[in-house]
Structures are given as structure tokens and as C-alpha cells.
Design an enzyme around this catalytic site. Structure first.
Site, PDB file in Angstrom:
ATOM      1  N   VAL A  46       0.834  -1.201   0.000  1.00 37.48           N
ATOM      2  CA  VAL A  46       0.000   0.000   0.000  1.00 37.48           C
ATOM      3  C   VAL A  46       0.875   1.259   0.000  1.00 37.48           C
ATOM      4  CG1 VAL A  46      -1.741   1.312   1.291  1.00 37.48           C
ATOM      5  CG2 VAL A  46      -1.909  -1.178   1.170  1.00 37.48           C
ATOM      6  N   CYS A  47       1.984   1.212   0.705  1.00 39.13           N
ATOM      7  CA  CYS A  47       2.832   2.392   0.904  1.00 39.13           C
ATOM      8  C   CYS A  47       3.262   3.078  -0.394  1.00 39.13           C
ATOM      9  CB  CYS A  47       4.044   2.033   1.755  1.00 39.13           C
ATOM     10  SG  CYS A  47       3.593   1.377   3.380  1.00 39.13           S
ATOM     11  N   PRO A  48       3.710   2.344  -1.428  1.00 37.79           N
ATOM     12  CA  PRO A  48       4.134   3.066  -2.636  1.00 37.79           C
ATOM     13  C   PRO A  48       2.977   3.784  -3.329  1.00 37.79           C
ATOM     14  CG  PRO A  48       4.292   0.701  -2.991  1.00 37.79           C
ATOM     15  CD  PRO A  48       3.992   0.919  -1.540  1.00 37.79           C
TER      16      PRO A  48
END
Length: 187
Positions: A46-48
Site C-alpha cells: 500500500v505504501c508506494p
């Protein structure tokens, strides 16, 4: 316990920013609006998507005098490796703060003890170094940079015009409310 109004603690951390390693401290934050954008870890799923979304909104945030600091409990070296390896993260131009000791994550109360990771938390800090808005999401739910931008604008507006408040979905140019006048007899 709410973190609204809490002054952030003194800190100095290493960061990866504009192809360089540098030191970022509380002194760098004071005097301008800031967003601290905590995420669990580099090289995740999810972070990118969030960092790319925030990178796309970065120029708009800078235009309104707001700096962005992404933060995870990885080192600045890992941030560089991820920046170099990922097209999405490669778009990031804001400082990526390394917090391997969890100092910042603990100060902002998003440290997941036992895992060495930070929760997915977004904090808006005013020029005096005080938290004026924040949200913490479940690790599997991404955030929206457009909504963050709207919130920063609203916070800046109410700081400038202390007698006004911004209703839901407020945007620049839309009506605001004056407590005690606009709400009398309208409940």
C-alpha cells in the site's frame, strides 16, 4: 488521549532527500506548516501507492507553505534503495525520514511495539510545532493526498481567521461559519 495541541518533541534524524543523505531536526520544521506521513515499511504494497499520490500533490502543498516528511522505521539507506528500485517511490521529492529507533513514531504515538513498525498515520503540524490534525488508518487502507491538501488549507484558513470555522467538505472560496452567529437558531 488526543494529540491535538501537542508540541512535537525535539528530534534529529537522518533522511534521504533529493539524492542526498541529510539530517532533519525539529528546527527544520518550525516556522512552516508540515505534514508527517508515517507508513509501516519500505518495500511493501500500500505504501508506494500512497507515496506516489502524495508526490503528485507535493507541488501544491509546497505552494501553500507546507513541507512533507514521510516517515517509517526503516533507515535512510533503505529509503534510498526503495527510491531507486520503485518507479512510484522514485517520484518522491520530499524528505524521507529514517526512524530506526522509533523515536518519531513513539512521539507521534504510532509505534507498533513488538513489530518495530509505524501505524499509517498522517499529522499536520503548525508553524509553532504543534499537532493540529491527525488521522491513523488501519495498515491495509491507503490515504488520499487530495483530502490531506484540503485539510491543510482549512487549518491554515482557521488559523488566519480565528473567528471562522470550516464546515464539512469546505474548500477555498466556499462559505465558512462564525460560531455563535451562524448556528444560533439553526440546530
Amino acid at each position: 488521549m488526543s494529540l491535538i495541541g501537542k508540541e512535537i518533541a525535539d528530534f534529529t534524524v537522518n533522511a534521504y532527500h533529493n539524492d542526498e543523505f541529510k539530517s532533519i531536526s525539529k528546527a527544520d520544521v518550525l516556522g512552516k506548516w508540515s505534514v508527517f506521513f508515517f507508513y509501516p515499511a519500505d518495500f511493501t504494497f500500500v505504501c508506494p501507492t500512497e507515496l506516489k499520490d502524495l508526490a503528485d500533490k507535493y507541488d501544491d502543498l509546497r505552494e501553500i507553505g507546507c513541507e512533507v516528511y514521510s516517515v517509517s522505521c526503516d533507515t535512510h539507506f533503505v529509503h534510498k534503495a526503495w527510491h531507486d528500485a520503485s518507479d512510484a517511490v522514485g517520484a518522491v521529492r520530499f524528505p524521507m525520514l529514517g526512524d530506526p529507533t522509533g523515536q518519531l513514531a513513539r512521539d507521534f504515538d504510532v509505534m507498533i511495539e513488538g513489530k518495530g513498525l509505524a501505524e499509517r498515520g498522517t499529522f499536520v503540524v503548525n508553524p509553532e510545532g504543534k499537532i493540529c490534525a491527525y488521522e491513523v488508518n488501519a495498515g491495509n487502507v491507503g490515504r488520499d493526498a487530495d483530502e490531506l491538501f484540503r485539510k491543510v488549507l482549512a487549518l491554515q484558513f482557521v488559523e488566519k481567521y480565528g473567528d471562522r470555522v470550516c464546515p464539512a467538505k469546505w474548500a477555498p472560496g466556499k462559505e465558512t461559519l462564525k460560531p455563535g452567529i451562524d448556528l444560533v437558531g439553526k440546530l
